[in-house]
Motif scaffolding. Structure first.
Motif, PDB file in Angstrom:
ATOM      1  N   GLY A  44       0.797  -1.211   0.000  1.00 54.81           N
ATOM      2  CA  GLY A  44       0.000   0.000   0.000  1.00 54.81           C
ATOM      3  C   GLY A  44       0.834   1.267   0.000  1.00 54.81           C
ATOM      4  O   GLY A  44       2.034   1.265   0.288  1.00 54.81           O
ATOM      5  N   TRP A  45       0.174   2.350  -0.308  1.00 47.96           N
ATOM      6  CA  TRP A  45       0.772   3.690  -0.384  1.00 47.96           C
ATOM      7  C   TRP A  45       1.384   4.104   0.945  1.00 47.96           C
ATOM      8  O   TRP A  45       2.298   4.914   0.989  1.00 47.96           O
ATOM      9  N   GLN A  46       0.893   3.516   2.037  1.00 46.24           N
ATOM     10  CA  GLN A  46       1.350   3.901   3.376  1.00 46.24           C
ATOM     11  C   GLN A  46       2.243   2.847   4.030  1.00 46.24           C
ATOM     12  O   GLN A  46       2.651   3.025   5.175  1.00 46.24           O
ATOM     13  N   ASP A  47       2.572   1.754   3.325  1.00 48.77           N
ATOM     14  CA  ASP A  47       3.376   0.684   3.912  1.00 48.77           C
ATOM     15  C   ASP A  47       4.866   0.991   3.843  1.00 48.77           C
ATOM     16  O   ASP A  47       5.679   0.164   3.416  1.00 48.77           O
ATOM     17  N   THR A  48       5.253   2.171   4.291  1.00 46.47           N
ATOM     18  CA  THR A  48       6.627   2.614   4.124  1.00 46.47           C
ATOM     19  C   THR A  48       6.924   3.797   5.036  1.00 46.47           C
ATOM     20  O   THR A  48       6.018   4.546   5.416  1.00 46.47           O
ATOM     21  N   SER A  49       8.191   3.957   5.370  1.00 44.27           N
ATOM     22  CA  SER A  49       8.605   5.140   6.131  1.00 44.27           C
ATOM     23  C   SER A  49       8.816   6.342   5.221  1.00 44.27           C
ATOM     24  O   SER A  49       9.113   7.446   5.702  1.00 44.27           O
ATOM     25  N   PRO A  51       7.134   9.107   3.140  1.00 42.19           N
ATOM     26  CA  PRO A  51       5.799   9.698   2.967  1.00 42.19           C
ATOM     27  C   PRO A  51       5.533  10.037   1.500  1.00 42.19           C
ATOM     28  O   PRO A  51       6.337  10.710   0.864  1.00 42.19           O
ATOM     29  N   PHE A  52       4.418   9.555   0.972  1.00 48.56           N
ATOM     30  CA  PHE A  52       4.027   9.889  -0.391  1.00 48.56           C
ATOM     31  C   PHE A  52       2.888  10.907  -0.397  1.00 48.56           C
ATOM     32  O   PHE A  52       2.208  11.092  -1.398  1.00 48.56           O
ATOM     33  N   TRP A  53       2.693  11.532   0.745  1.00 47.60           N
ATOM     34  CA  TRP A  53       1.686  12.572   0.911  1.00 47.60           C
ATOM     35  C   TRP A  53       2.403  13.843   1.331  1.00 47.60           C
ATOM     36  O   TRP A  53       3.633  13.890   1.458  1.00 47.60           O
ATOM     37  N   SER A  54       1.640  14.887   1.588  1.00 51.55           N
ATOM     38  CA  SER A  54       2.225  16.174   1.980  1.00 51.55           C
ATOM     39  C   SER A  54       2.674  16.184   3.432  1.00 51.55           C
ATOM     40  O   SER A  54       3.321  17.134   3.878  1.00 51.55           O
ATOM     41  N   GLU A  55       2.313  15.150   4.181  1.00 48.54           N
ATOM     42  CA  GLU A  55       2.708  15.071   5.585  1.00 48.54           C
ATOM     43  C   GLU A  55       2.959  13.623   5.981  1.00 48.54           C
ATOM     44  O   GLU A  55       2.490  12.692   5.320  1.00 48.54           O
ATOM     45  N   ARG A  56       3.708  13.434   7.034  1.00 43.92           N
ATOM     46  CA  ARG A  56       3.954  12.100   7.543  1.00 43.92           C
ATOM     47  C   ARG A  56       2.743  11.613   8.337  1.00 43.92           C
ATOM     48  O   ARG A  56       2.012  12.423   8.919  1.00 43.92           O
ATOM     49  N   MET A  76      13.607  10.069  -7.817  1.00 44.19           N
ATOM     50  CA  MET A  76      12.375  10.859  -7.904  1.00 44.19           C
ATOM     51  C   MET A  76      11.213  10.093  -7.294  1.00 44.19           C
ATOM     52  O   MET A  76      11.044   8.895  -7.528  1.00 44.19           O
ATOM     53  N   LYS A  77      10.402  10.792  -6.522  1.00 48.40           N
ATOM     54  CA  LYS A  77       9.229  10.216  -5.884  1.00 48.40           C
ATOM     55  C   LYS A  77       7.974  10.688  -6.611  1.00 48.40           C
ATOM     56  O   LYS A  77       7.780  11.881  -6.818  1.00 48.40           O
ATOM     57  N   PHE A  78       7.123   9.720  -6.977  1.00 42.37           N
ATOM     58  CA  PHE A  78       5.845  10.025  -7.616  1.00 42.37           C
ATOM     59  C   PHE A  78       4.741   9.896  -6.570  1.00 42.37           C
ATOM     60  O   PHE A  78       4.552   8.830  -5.988  1.00 42.37           O
ATOM     61  N   THR A  79       4.008  10.956  -6.345  1.00 36.26           N
ATOM     62  CA  THR A  79       2.977  10.937  -5.309  1.00 36.26           C
ATOM     63  C   THR A  79       1.604  10.517  -5.830  1.00 36.26           C
ATOM     64  O   THR A  79       0.696  10.260  -5.036  1.00 36.26           O
TER      65      THR A  79
END
Length: 519
Positions: A44-49, A51-56, A76-79
């Motif tokens: 999942g998008w959140q299964d990681t340390s 952050p792929f969002w604007s905040e942790r 490069m990170k793709f959000t």
């Protein structure tokens, strides 16, 4: 090297014939990069340390993925990267460049010619005869999509093509079940099934388990009875395969397709204790250990490239095949494991389709950069071929994907095209966004149409990433606009649509339903 590539191409033509073959031209051989596609299952998008969002978030604090952090700093990170909601459709899109609506492998595959029980037993919907046999490199296989696979193009361009891990591209007894028939020269542990019988070498990775033969991971006999986790075993084998490629002085394409973090959720003893110590319940501690074991594999591959002094000429792409599992088999509250995203695997909501994506290309990509350009899984096909310098190639299929190379180089036009998802199937569990549906995202807007009851959802993803406010009634014209875009696309690609069991009539397109309301 140039002579070798030409010779390889000629031999390929003599061995396999010219019909439907790829004809690569204009290959910049001296600078041809190695390619590593690190592909995770059910992550999942959140299964990681990272952050792929604007905040942790709390999940970014929970999971430990230092090598993803390392890759993000170097690349490069793709959000806003997307796959499909379940595995086989994503994998076939990756290998063909086709959208699922076109290739029709719209659900997960396993048994030849057979629909899933949850589809045949559905109370109100009759599901179309989708391509249950998956991807086929040859014509004539019924209920399969005939396409020119990505590794075949790369192989004919001079690459050593390595498959390591989960395949899940074709049903048992069809050509697509075997990665060696799809253009891979080396196959490590890949077959028709989409989950391992066991992650444990002490359990022979499921081999010998009564009634579980179909799930047993093949080809890792040397690790039987040993205290080694599946993630580690296929990583070690991948490094040996890269060694063989380097000995041939040829570029390689490593498709590092992990079974992790798919069920069965089993403890990786190297990492699990720290999560028990944090107070996580047993299932979630094991899941976190699966994630960290996957991340160690990424670090091992990156260390290998560094030690061989080939990092500067190797591209690494990191992606997941669908959203994180949340509806079943997890600890804690269902449908919450990907928050702030709604739902998870199997869902048309963001939790089911938005993925963690990273790309490293030394000298080409600005390190530690972040982009919000929307990309979808079929875009990997043309992008990887462009990265490899293969400019003129022929495929038997129409490629829907669009190269994101301009985005990597910082030259993206910023123009957003519609993205499409098509799932005229039944996954099984219930939850937000789960069920037979088609959807599109256009800019900040996302529209979902459900076939069971012709209901619709409209969200502004920029303002409401959690898809909490259905705006169909508040924004009827926007809903109508996206419904037409989606309906026109489905008609154009001749997408298969479910029918009503009681009448046999095909379910209406979303724009038809809205036109009825309008009249």
């Amino acid at each position: 090297m140039k002579g070798y590539v030409l010779g390889c191409f000629i031999v390929g033509l003599l061995s396999f014939g010219c019909k439907d073959k790829v004809v690569p031209k204009d290959i910049d051989v001296p600078t041809t990069p190695n390619l590593v596609l690190f592909f995770v299952d059910d992550m999942g998008w959140q299964d990681t340390s990272v952050p792929f969002w604007s905040e942790r978030t709390q999940y970014n604090e929970l999971y430990q993925t230092p090598n993803m952090e390392r890759l993000a700093k170097e690349g490069m990170k793709f959000t806003q990267a997307y796959s499909t909601a379940v595995c086989s459709p994503t994998r076939v899109s990756l290998m063909t460049g086709m959208n699922a609506a076109r290739h029709r492998v719209t659900n997960w595959t396993l048994y030849k010619d057979k629909l899933q029980p949850m589809e045949t037993n559905h109370k109100t919907l009759k599901f179309p005869e989708w391509n249950v046999n998956g991807l086929s490199p040859v014509e004539g296989v019924e209920k399969a999509v005939h396409a020119t696979p990505l590794p075949q193009v790369l192989k004919e361009a001079g690459y050593v093509t390595i498959h390591s891990g989960k395949a899940h591209l074709g049903a048992i007894g069809t050509p697509g079940e075997d990665p060696l028939k799809l253009g891979f020269e080396i196959n490590i542990a890949g077959h028709a099934a989409g989950a391992p019988g066991s992650y444990l070498g002490t359990e022979n990775f499921g081999n010998g388990k009564e009634g579980r033969k179909v799930w047993a991971v093949p080809g890792l006999d040397k690790y039987y009875g040993k205290d080694i986790f599946l993630t580690e075993a296929i990583t070690q084998e991948a490094k040996l395969a890269m060694d063989s490629a380097l000995e041939k002085s040829k570029p390689f394409f490593l498709y590092m397709a992990h079974y992790a973090v798919h069920t069965p959720i089993m403890a990786d003893s190297r990492f699990v204790q720290k999560y028990y110590d944090k107070g996580l319940d047993s299932t979630e501690a094991k899941y976190a250990a699966l994630v960290e074991g996957m991340d160690k594999s990424l670090g091992d591959i990156m260390d290998y490239l560094d030690n061989k002094k080939i990092s500067d000429n190797t591209i690494i792409l990191f992606m997941s095949d669908n959203g994180g599992l949340s509806a079943v088999a997890r600890g804690g509250e269902k449908h919450t494991h990907n928050k702030p995203l709604s739902s998870g695997k199997g869902s048309a909501h963001e939790g089911g389709i938005r993925e963690p994506m990273l790309v490293k290309w030394p000298g080409k990509i600005k390190p530690n950069s972040v982009v919000d350009q929307q990309v979808i899984i079929e875009d990997f096909y043309p992008t990887i071929l462009e990265m490899a310098g293969i400019k003129n190639y022929e495929t038997v299929q129409k490629v829907d994907g669009v190269s994101f190379l301009p985005t990597l180089s910082g030259k993206s036009s910023g123009v957003t095209r519609p993205l499409f998802w098509h799932y005229p199937n039944e996954w099984g569990p219930s939850g937000p966004g789960i069920g037979a549906s088609s959807s599109t995202r256009v800019g900040d807007w996302k529209f979902i149409y459900y076939y069971k009851d012709s209901s619709m959802e409209l969200f502004n993803i920029k303002e409401d990433i959690g898809e909490t406010r259905n705006l169909v009634k508040e924004q009827p014209e926007k809903a109508r606009e996206l419904a037409k875009i989606l309906s026109d696309y489905l008609r154009n690609v001749e997408a298969q649509i479910p029918s009503r069991k009681d009448t046999g009539e095909q379910i209406a397109y979303p724009d038809e339903i809205l036109n009825i309301y309008k009249s």
